[in-house]
Design an enzyme around this catalytic site. Sequence first.
Site, mmCIF file in Angstrom:
data_model
loop_
_atom_site.group_PDB
_atom_site.id
_atom_site.type_symbol
_atom_site.label_atom_id
_atom_site.label_comp_id
_atom_site.label_asym_id
_atom_site.label_seq_id
_atom_site.Cartn_x
_atom_site.Cartn_y
_atom_site.Cartn_z
ATOM 1 C CD GLU A 190 -3.043 -0.984 0.142
ATOM 2 O OE1 GLU A 190 -3.089 0.035 -0.561
ATOM 3 O OE2 GLU A 190 -3.837 -1.939 -0.004
ATOM 4 N NE ARG A 194 -3.951 2.756 -0.866
ATOM 5 C CZ ARG A 194 -5.197 2.606 -0.495
ATOM 6 N NH1 ARG A 194 -5.943 3.653 -0.216
ATOM 7 N NH2 ARG A 194 -5.745 1.416 -0.389
ATOM 8 C CG ASP A 323 -5.377 -7.603 -7.743
ATOM 9 O OD1 ASP A 323 -4.330 -7.853 -7.144
ATOM 10 O OD2 ASP A 323 -6.286 -6.890 -7.273
ATOM 11 C CD GLU A 457 -10.563 -2.293 -8.538
ATOM 12 O OE1 GLU A 457 -11.738 -1.980 -8.226
ATOM 13 O OE2 GLU A 457 -9.601 -2.135 -7.774
ATOM 14 C CB THR A 543 -1.860 -1.317 -9.268
ATOM 15 O OG1 THR A 543 -3.086 -2.041 -9.268
ATOM 16 C CG2 THR A 543 -1.355 -1.142 -7.847
HETATM 17 C C1 DMJ Z 1 -6.400 0.172 -5.086
HETATM 18 O O1 DMJ Z 1 -5.671 0.513 -3.975
HETATM 19 C C2 DMJ Z 1 -5.552 -0.446 -6.155
HETATM 20 O O2 DMJ Z 1 -6.236 -0.402 -7.360
HETATM 21 C C3 DMJ Z 1 -5.175 -1.865 -5.859
HETATM 22 O O3 DMJ Z 1 -4.474 -2.463 -6.923
HETATM 23 C C4 DMJ Z 1 -6.404 -2.685 -5.578
HETATM 24 N N1 DMJ Z 1 -7.296 -2.068 -4.644
HETATM 25 C C5 DMJ Z 1 -7.566 -0.664 -4.669
HETATM 26 C C6 DMJ Z 1 -8.814 -0.228 -5.380
HETATM 27 O O4 DMJ Z 1 -9.865 -1.067 -5.370
#
Ligand code: DMJ
Length: 571
Positions: A190, A194, A323, A457, A543
């Site tokens: 995370e 982020r 994912d 998503e 992501t």
């Molecule tokens: C986000 O923090 C990112 O997209 C991560 O890859 C998956 N979960 C959340 C959003 O749903």
Amino acid sequence: MVFRKLPGVSASGMGLRLSQKFVFLLFLSGLVTLCFGALFFLPDSVRLKRIFLSKNENPAVTVGSDNELSKKVPGDPEHLRAGLKGGEGANVKLKVSRKDERAFKKCLLKPMMKFAWDNYKRYAWGQNELRPLTRNGHIGNMFGGLRGASIVDSLDTLYIMGLMEEYEEAKEWVQNNLNLISNGEASLFEVNIRYVGGLLSAYYLTGAEIFKQKVVELGEKLLPAFNTPTGIPRGVINLGSGTSWSWGWASAGSSILAEFGTLHLEFLHLSQLSGNPLFTEKVMNIRKLLNKIEKPHGLYPNFLSPVSGNWVQHHVSIGGLGDSFYEYLIKSYLMSDKTDQEAKKMYYSAMEAIETNLVQKSPGGLTYVAEWRGGILDHKMGHLACFSGGMIGIGADDGPTEQRQHYLDLAAEITHTCHESYSRSATKLGPEAFRFDAGAEATATRLSDRYYILRPEVIESYMYMWRLTHDPKYREWGWEAVEALEKHCRVDAGFSGIRDVYASTVSHDNMQQSFFLSETLKYLYLLFSDDDLLPLEDWVFNTEAHPLPVIRKTCLQEHGAKHDHGQTDLE
Ligand code: DMJ
């Protein structure tokens, strides 16, 4: 001056007779009509057309700039609310021609972002996320002692949307208040997606040195997580002491595929910016191990021991826990200016295994990606797995020639299924997970799967599929999501997730996730923007939707010399 007298033309009134004047005027008006009409047939890029036909059509939006139409729409969220719900703003909407509708929709996303931001600022400034019902801040336990997750996650969205005052506030906060000397349990994944992703993209978009300085400092604090017998990092790290450990819930002290497999893009850029090859070495070592290890049916299970380097459990998923590992394979290839052949190979073989083992068609004709538990299929698709429509779409063009159209079709089918999961609910928002068994088709069957936490998503896939196909349905679907968000998730002090997408009277979860500002609103904004705003040839989104530039090949590489990743030029 002497005017020569023309035959048949008298000196007075140019010498024209009434009938001659009439013919001349007729000819003149015909000419004018013809010229003006011709403007409609000029290609879009012709400047005259832009000037004459509409100032607002195809507004030239560049990163960090504002545009004409947006000035006509007040930043007041009430205005937006009215626009969507048929109040005062609806009149504004009626006055807007069809041609301008797309630009108008795009402009409405800016006040949504401003509303989310203003409320975070007012009630939760400096904390990680906003609790919009109780009007306070949330710190949580994902970022250790780090604060301001919503600020760092929003920097690029604010900048891209041209919300410059807000961007400056965010930048100032990073400069004066983002304290990296912190203790506490932080999720390596995370913090990376982020904070590292957010600071990197802010640096690349704006060139402000403060972001570079902070991101390199933070990156260095993540390195001790890799001190394991295999070099596979553990999931949790104390940014102060550098000690790391695995999540208590992860099977037998294992590390998670989607966590250690979602570092590559950011770490390559950390090497690029700092000149320190260690970042690249760490992620290349993960790659090496994954390549070496045997994969059941070519699939990558979600749990791996950082001690033995063996798989711990045979659970495979393109949704949660798996994912973004797949996402980072194809994006590593794209971000390397298509030079990272190893990532390319890994991605397409993983895709082949996924198609053979996980991709299914429901009795009603919906394509979905099931989960795999030691060889047994679980006919469930998580909301998280819906990013795969976009991923398979961006990977289509570089696949084996005979597979390209097939991949694009598969991407469209998955995106369609994910849209169905939205359109089959009362709120037109999708559940956390939906199933394809016991008579269910793209609907949640368990109470515990019915929530929606402002996730991006599905919209992310709409954005990529729009860019790849220009099929208007993706914009229509995106707009349905905007209307649903406005109707069900907007509360008086921000946006909130909801507990049950099937209930027409919603119950809010009191959480404005930072990824709503970073991803959901950004992808919507891009969906309604021109393709030259962050073109996919030049930028790769991490992501968390933070754009990172493609690392261009050097002259040497272009002419065949081998070069280590992370040692290339950005120019
Ligand atoms: C986000 O923090 C990112 O997209 C991560 O890859 C998956 N979960 C959340 C959003 O749903």
